[in-house]
Design an enzyme around this catalytic site. Structure first.
Site, PDB file in Angstrom:
ATOM      1  CE  LYS A 104      -1.367 -10.673  -5.664  1.00 36.27           C
ATOM      2  NZ  LYS A 104      -0.960  -9.250  -5.646  1.00 36.27           N
ATOM      3  CG  ASN A 119       0.197  -6.051  -9.227  1.00 36.40           C
ATOM      4  OD1 ASN A 119      -0.029  -4.887  -9.545  1.00 36.40           O
ATOM      5  ND2 ASN A 119      -0.753  -6.947  -9.099  1.00 36.40           N
ATOM      6  CB  ILE A 120       6.773  -5.054  -6.885  1.00 38.42           C
ATOM      7  CG1 ILE A 120       8.301  -5.221  -6.985  1.00 38.42           C
ATOM      8  CG2 ILE A 120       6.255  -5.256  -5.461  1.00 38.42           C
ATOM      9  CD1 ILE A 120       9.113  -4.075  -6.465  1.00 38.42           C
ATOM     10  CG  ASP A 121       2.565  -9.279  -5.592  1.00 44.95           C
ATOM     11  OD1 ASP A 121       2.217  -9.033  -6.763  1.00 44.95           O
ATOM     12  OD2 ASP A 121       1.750  -9.303  -4.640  1.00 44.95           O
ATOM     13  CD  GLN A 156      -0.678   3.781  -4.119  1.00 43.45           C
ATOM     14  OE1 GLN A 156       0.048   3.041  -3.479  1.00 43.45           O
ATOM     15  NE2 GLN A 156      -1.950   3.547  -4.299  1.00 43.45           N
ATOM     16  CG  ASN A 199       7.587  -0.940  -3.620  1.00 40.31           C
ATOM     17  OD1 ASN A 199       7.571  -2.095  -3.233  1.00 40.31           O
ATOM     18  ND2 ASN A 199       8.361  -0.009  -3.062  1.00 40.31           N
ATOM     19  N   GLY A 200       3.270  -0.307  -3.345  1.00 37.23           N
ATOM     20  CA  GLY A 200       2.597   0.336  -2.211  1.00 37.23           C
ATOM     21  C   GLY A 200       2.187  -0.604  -1.103  1.00 37.23           C
ATOM     22  N   GLY A 201       2.321  -1.930  -1.338  1.00 34.19           N
ATOM     23  CA  GLY A 201       1.761  -2.904  -0.400  1.00 34.19           C
ATOM     24  C   GLY A 201       2.738  -3.354   0.667  1.00 34.19           C
ATOM     25  CG  HIS A 246      -3.429  -0.991  -8.843  1.00 32.66           C
ATOM     26  ND1 HIS A 246      -4.530  -0.954  -9.657  1.00 32.66           N
ATOM     27  CD2 HIS A 246      -3.346  -2.265  -8.367  1.00 32.66           C
ATOM     28  CE1 HIS A 246      -5.087  -2.160  -9.687  1.00 32.66           C
ATOM     29  NE2 HIS A 246      -4.403  -2.969  -8.906  1.00 32.66           N
TER      30      HIS A 246
END
Length: 508
Positions: free
Chosen positions: A396, A251-253, A190, A114-116, A223
């Protein structure tokens, strides 16, 4: 015996060059350490402690970066993975599930990357907070999925979010809304690493501040950082103490990355009669996936091969669907005890990705990153599972968003399922132009999402809007030239049509 005479040195030139390069590396490393210490001196208390841990990780990464000599793989040594190392999902699912599914689920932790940020889709804040279906965000859907599992099987599967310094504050604010849901939610951050001047290879930031000129001086290092930051946070040990054994990371997406009970059962029942520490979900490659990382056999171990590692002469071969038939979905099942062991032995070895960037002021920088899947070679008895394409549904772009908002999918308990009314299992190819890039603008261009059950291909370019209850079938291409505008009328049905600037409708 040959004597090399040049000045007063009697060393062979290639040996002198190696000594000189080593001296330069040591000087650069020494300068880097001094810069990092200077920055640490500007901090106090908890911030200093966290930053010191981050910098220890960065020093190790930087040291390895300076040691790299040539490509990380020799093409001649690459082999296709042996058949027994990639298990077909169909065979795993055919075995059915045991009565004690809850026993396996209670050993599991779901981890979402969830860093994006949502910037590529024109949104501020964490990408996980973008609405994707019926006003539900990526995070809402994730919580609903896990809550459904916990209620159905009377289990306690927790959710862990790996945030970055870009997403942590906004994510933690929103977590209040899930207090009454049957899901325990943990977060950890992170690392925060310094971007490096491309020429000097020294940090562009001068202190630990995240504001002013320093704002662009930091980045979350990919990641692959999950192993170190999870371990450093203390959460890894806490979950092991609670009896948890495996994490499912995705990936959360990726809306297809739900907990699959068949894969979980396969993992805990020791496939091939051995304790498996790492499973990577792979799926069949199509022409749209030619850049995706693939699994190979290299020096007796399964290994992830990314396009960045491929020598230029072999890029076309790498993209070939016939030689490399599968790609990594980044859905991973990993043993917690193995992560702890590898971290404590300092044995986690991942290839370094050098990511060049240009800052707003025009300065060229690099950031050193790693990928979570690249660690597969470090784990014992690692496996690939060839899963259906439905487990890889990343969002995306707004083109992806249109697919998941449409009647191609139904939503139940946070999970999207392809409609049984669609005759083909594959999703249509959708390409929306630059007028649709930002989510807010994209939403204003559709009075309602078109019926896409029988769509194969959609291309839209220019200033185009869609009225209510539009139906798209076969191949539809809509192109508004510069200065023109096309409004697709409400109730229209376009099947195998090209719609051009003057709204003539031609058979395709």
């Amino acid at each position: 015996m040959t004597l090399y005479v040049e000045g007063i040195s009697k060393e062979p030139p290639n040996k002198r060059m190696a000594q000189f390069q080593e001296m330069m590396r040591q000087q650069l490393e020494s300068s880097m350490h001094a810069e990092l210490e200077k920055m640490l001196d500007t901090a106090t208390g908890a911030e200093k402690e966290v930053s010191r841990k981050d910098f220890d990780g960065f020093k190790n990464l930087f040291h390895r970066f300076l040691q790299v000599k040539g490509p990380s793989v020799e093409w001649i040594k690459i082999r296709r993975p042996p058949e027994e190392s990639i298990h077909p999902y169909d065979k795993i699912a055919a075995r059915g599930l045991p009565d004690n599914v809850a026993h396996s689920l209670n050993k599991l932790v779901v981890v979402k990357l969830n860093g994006g940020l949502g910037t590529s889709m024109g949104c501020k804040g964490p990408k996980s907070l973008i609405s994707v279906r019926n006003e539900n965000t990526f995070l809402d859907l994730t919580v609903q999925q896990i809550e459904h599992l916990n209620k159905t099987y009377n289990t306690d599967v927790p959710l862990v979010l790996m945030n970055s310094f870009n997403t942590d504050e906004d994510t933690n604010k929103i977590l209040q809304k899930y207090i009454h849901h049957r899901v325990k939610i943990h977060t950890f951050n992170q690392s925060r690493y310094p971007r490096l001047n491309k020429e000097s290879l020294l940090p562009v930031a001068t202190n630990l501040s995240m504001s002013g000129q320093n704002a662009e001086g930091w980045y979350p290092p990919g990641h692959g950082d999950i192993y170190a930051s999870f371990y450093n946070s203390g959460l890894l040990d806490q979950l092991i103490a609670e009896g948890k054994e495996y994490i499912f990371v995705s990936n959360i997406d990726n809306l297809g990355a739900t907990v699959d009970l068949h894969i979980l059962h396969h993992l805990v029942s020791q496939p091939n009669g051995k304790r498996c520490e790492f499973i990577m979900e792979v799926t069949d490659k199509t022409r749209a996936d030619v850049k995706g990382g693939t699994l190979i056999q290299y020096e007796g171990k399964l290994r992830l091969l990314e396009i960045a590692q491929v020598p230029k002469a072999h890029v076309d071969e790498f993209k070939s669907v016939s030689k490399f038939k599968i790609f990594n979905t980044n859905n991973l099942w990993i043993s917690l005890a193995a992560i702890k062991r590898l971290q404590e032995q300092k044995a986690m070895d991942m290839e370094i990705i050098v990511n060049p960037k240009t800052l707003d002021g025009g300065q060229n920088v690099i950031q050193l990153e790693t990928a979570v899947g690249a660690a597969i070679k470090c784990f014992d008895n690692a496996l690939g599972i060839n899963v259906p394409r439905s487990r890889f549904l990343p969002v995306k772009t707004t083109s992806d968003l249109l697919l998941v908002m449409s009647n191609l999918y139904s939503l139940e308990a946070g999970s999207l399922t392809m409609s049984p009314k669609r005759e083909f299992p594959s999703t249509p190819h959708v390409k929306l132009g630059s007028s649709f890039t930002k989510v807010q603008e994209y939403l204003t261009r559709f009075e309602s999402i078109p019926d896409m059950l029988d769509l194969d291909h959609l291309t839209v370019s220019g200033d185009v809007t869609f009225g209510k209850n539009v139906s798209l079938k076969g191949t539809v291409i809509i192109i508004a030239n510069h200065g023109d505008r096309i409004d697709i009328p409400a109730g229209s049905m376009l099947e195998n049509k090209i719609v051009s600037g003057n709204l003539r409708i031609l058979d395709h």
